[in-house]
Structure formats: C-alpha cells, structure tokens
Enzyme design. Structure first.
Site, PDB file in Angstrom:
ATOM      1  CG  ASP A  11      -1.727   1.261   1.383  1.00 28.69           C
ATOM      2  OD1 ASP A  11      -2.425   1.602   0.413  1.00 28.69           O
ATOM      3  OD2 ASP A  11      -1.671   1.937   2.427  1.00 28.69           O
ATOM      4  CB  SER A  12       0.149   4.771  -0.669  1.00 23.71           C
ATOM      5  OG  SER A  12      -1.049   4.801   0.083  1.00 23.71           O
ATOM      6  CB  CYS A  74      -2.921   0.934  -2.438  1.00 25.88           C
ATOM      7  SG  CYS A  74      -3.088   2.666  -2.866  1.00 25.88           S
ATOM      8  CD  GLU A 153      -2.247   8.570   7.020  1.00 20.09           C
ATOM      9  OE1 GLU A 153      -1.278   9.262   7.361  1.00 20.09           O
ATOM     10  OE2 GLU A 153      -2.229   7.808   6.039  1.00 20.09           O
ATOM     11  CB  CYS A 185     -10.277   5.093   0.109  1.00 22.27           C
ATOM     12  SG  CYS A 185      -8.751   5.814   0.767  1.00 22.27           S
ATOM     13  CG  HIS A 187      -6.684   6.085   4.947  1.00 20.96           C
ATOM     14  ND1 HIS A 187      -5.959   5.492   3.937  1.00 20.96           N
ATOM     15  CD2 HIS A 187      -5.781   6.711   5.750  1.00 20.96           C
ATOM     16  CE1 HIS A 187      -4.667   5.754   4.123  1.00 20.96           C
ATOM     17  NE2 HIS A 187      -4.542   6.491   5.219  1.00 20.96           N
TER      18      HIS A 187
HETATM   19  N1  DGL Z   1      -4.157   3.776   0.095  1.00 21.68           N
HETATM   20  C1  DGL Z   1      -4.819   4.777  -0.704  1.00 21.68           C
HETATM   21  C2  DGL Z   1      -6.035   4.159  -1.412  1.00 21.68           C
HETATM   22  O1  DGL Z   1      -6.615   3.194  -0.955  1.00 21.68           O
HETATM   23  C3  DGL Z   1      -5.233   5.977   0.126  1.00 21.68           C
HETATM   24  C4  DGL Z   1      -4.073   6.819   0.600  1.00 21.68           C
HETATM   25  C5  DGL Z   1      -3.299   7.451  -0.541  1.00 21.68           C
HETATM   26  O2  DGL Z   1      -3.815   8.384  -1.199  1.00 21.68           O
HETATM   27  O3  DGL Z   1      -2.199   7.018  -0.775  1.00 21.68           O
HETATM   28  O4  DGL Z   1      -6.418   4.636  -2.447  1.00 21.68           O
END
Ligand code: DGL
Length: 270
Positions: A11-12, A74, A153, A185, A187
């Site tokens: 993931d990011s 992600c 976050e 997403c 989060h």
């Molecule tokens: N992990 C990203 C997603 O699910 C969200 C956070 C980001 O923008 O990197 O799209």
C-alpha cells in the site's frame, strides 16, 4: 516458492493495514509481508504513471522476498497498476477493486450504488467499470473524498470536523437515492460508524477489504497455494519513519505492527 511462502501485501502507507487485518482474520495461517510506501504517500493525488512506477517497485521488492502472491491493498494502486502487474508476474495478483465492486453489485437492491475513494481512484473510473461488468443495470455515482485520508490518519473519525466533512461529501450521493455505498479507499473503514450515521440505515456500506480477503483465499486455494497448519510470520516494511508507522498502525490493523523495518525501493533509499 509454495504454500509456505508468505503473501506480499503493499500500500502507499498505513491504510492497507485495514486490508491486511481482513486477510489475517480470513487466513490466520498465512504468513504476510506488508510494505507501506510511507516516503511517497499519498498516491491518491498522483498521476497514473507515477503510481504505476511505484507499484512496480513495490512488487519487485516483494517478489525479491519470495512471496507466493501479491495483494495490492491500495485502491489507487489497484486502479493504475493491477493490469500491468498481473501481466508481468507469474504469481497471482489480487487487487481490491474487483472484489469490492462485486460485493457492492451483489449487495444493492435497487442498483443505485455510490462509490467513494481518492481522486486518482475515482477519476480512473475503475470501480464504475467493474460494477457495471458485474451488474450492467447499475447506476453508479462516484465522489472523491480526499480529506478522509487525513482525518483517518489523525484519528479524527468523530466530532464536528469529521461530521461536517462527511456530510459535505456524502449528502449529494444520498440525494441520488443510492442504497449501497462502496468504501473504495483503505482509510475509510475507520470512518465507517460516522459514515453510517450520515448516510442513514437505508444505505448499506460495503468495504473492499473483507471482499478482497475472501478473493485472496479463493485464488490461493485454486492454485494449491494455501498454507499448511503452522505458525504464521508477519513482517512489516516501510520506506520512511518506522516509528510513526508503528504509532498509528494499531488503529488500522487492530493490533500492534511488530518488527517494522526500512525498505529501499527505486529512488527511495533507506
Ligand atoms: N491507500 C490509498 C487508497 O486506498 C489511500 C491513501 C493514498 O492516497 O495514498 O487509495
């Protein structure tokens, strides 16, 4: 590389831990290696080419550690890189979009489905196409909700600021008559209680994490790659700031992330 090899998950940053949490719940015997690209988060506002390059680097890191499959935890990276990684790799690659879209298509009674995600995910149209493939009669209404990432976050998942932001983003979708809302997403599951309150009991929330864990279990079984009965190992790598990652990880993972090490990807050096 076989049943006892770990599953690679990337993931990011910290958000993909919501997907990892669902994986640990569905597949407790599987070992996992999680990679969070904390040096380059967020992916949501970045161009498709850039996210694709990051995703290739993450996949190279994980395959270098002998993973038997990759879960792109992600949504933005799935939207921009799932096809390229699937074509390039021999091992199974599972993204969060198809499973989430199928779950939303199945959950909706009326076919009016809302999708929320980062700007990159929503602008790619990936969820919309996947929902329409699963359910051609659906009407899909999409809305980017970039501020939700920061709220999750910060731990601001309740209270005035979170509530006003949620109303502002979601009331237009509710007024379209959706009966299902897909949380596209990593989060957003942290904001689910508030989102549920704002959209009301008529709208069912679907999150991609649970559906992705189920899809991963099915793919590993299909390929005869499920783990034998033994103790699972869990490793974590980040491209920056292990301490901050560990500090907020348990809110996303529901447990502390132990053994967090620094990873070097592409132009990101430890
Ligand atoms: N992990 C990203 C997603 O699910 C969200 C956070 C980001 O923008 O990197 O799209």
């Amino acid at each position: 590389m076989g049943g006892d090899s770990p599953i690679g998950v990337f993931d990011s940053g910290v958000g993909g831990l919501t997907v990892l949490r669902a994986l640990h719940r569905s597949l407790p015997r599987e070992s996992t290696i999680y990679l969070g690209d904390t040096a380059r988060v967020p992916y949501g506002p970045k161009s498709p080419d850039t996210v694709l390059r990051y995703a290739r680097e993450a996949a190279a890191f994980l395959t270098g550690r002998g993973v038997k499959g990759i879960v792109i935890a992600c949504n933005t990276a799935t939207a921009h890189a799932k096809r390229a990684l699937t074509d390039a790799l021999e091992i199974p690659v599972i993204g969060v979009v198809e499973p989430g879209a199928a779950a939303a298509a199945a959950a909706s009674r009326s076919g009016a489905i809302g999708v929320i995600g980062t700007r990159g995910t929503i602008e790619s149209g990936t969820y919309e196409r996947a929902i329409l493939r699963a359910r051609p009669d659906a009407s899909v209404f999409s809305e980017p909700c970039p501020l939700f990432v920061a709220l999750a976050e910060e731990g601001w998942v309740d209270g005035d600021v979170a509530e006003l932001t949620t109303r502002r983003y979601l009331e237009p979708l509710v007024s379209r008559g959706i009966d299902t809302l897909l949380l596209g997403c990593t989060h957003y599951p942290l904001l689910a209680p508030l989102i549920e309150r704002v959209v009301g009991p008529e709208v069912e929330l679907v999150d991609s994490a649970t559906a992705t864990a189920r899809a991963t279990a099915a793919r590993l079984d299909e390929r005869g790659l499920a783990a034998a009965d033994r103790e699972a190992r869990r490793e974590y790598y980040v491209t920056d700031d292990e301490a901050r990652f560990s500090e907020i990880a348990d809110r996303f993972l529901g447990a502390p992330a132990r053994r967090v090490a620094r990873a070097s990807l592409g132009d990101v050096s430890p």
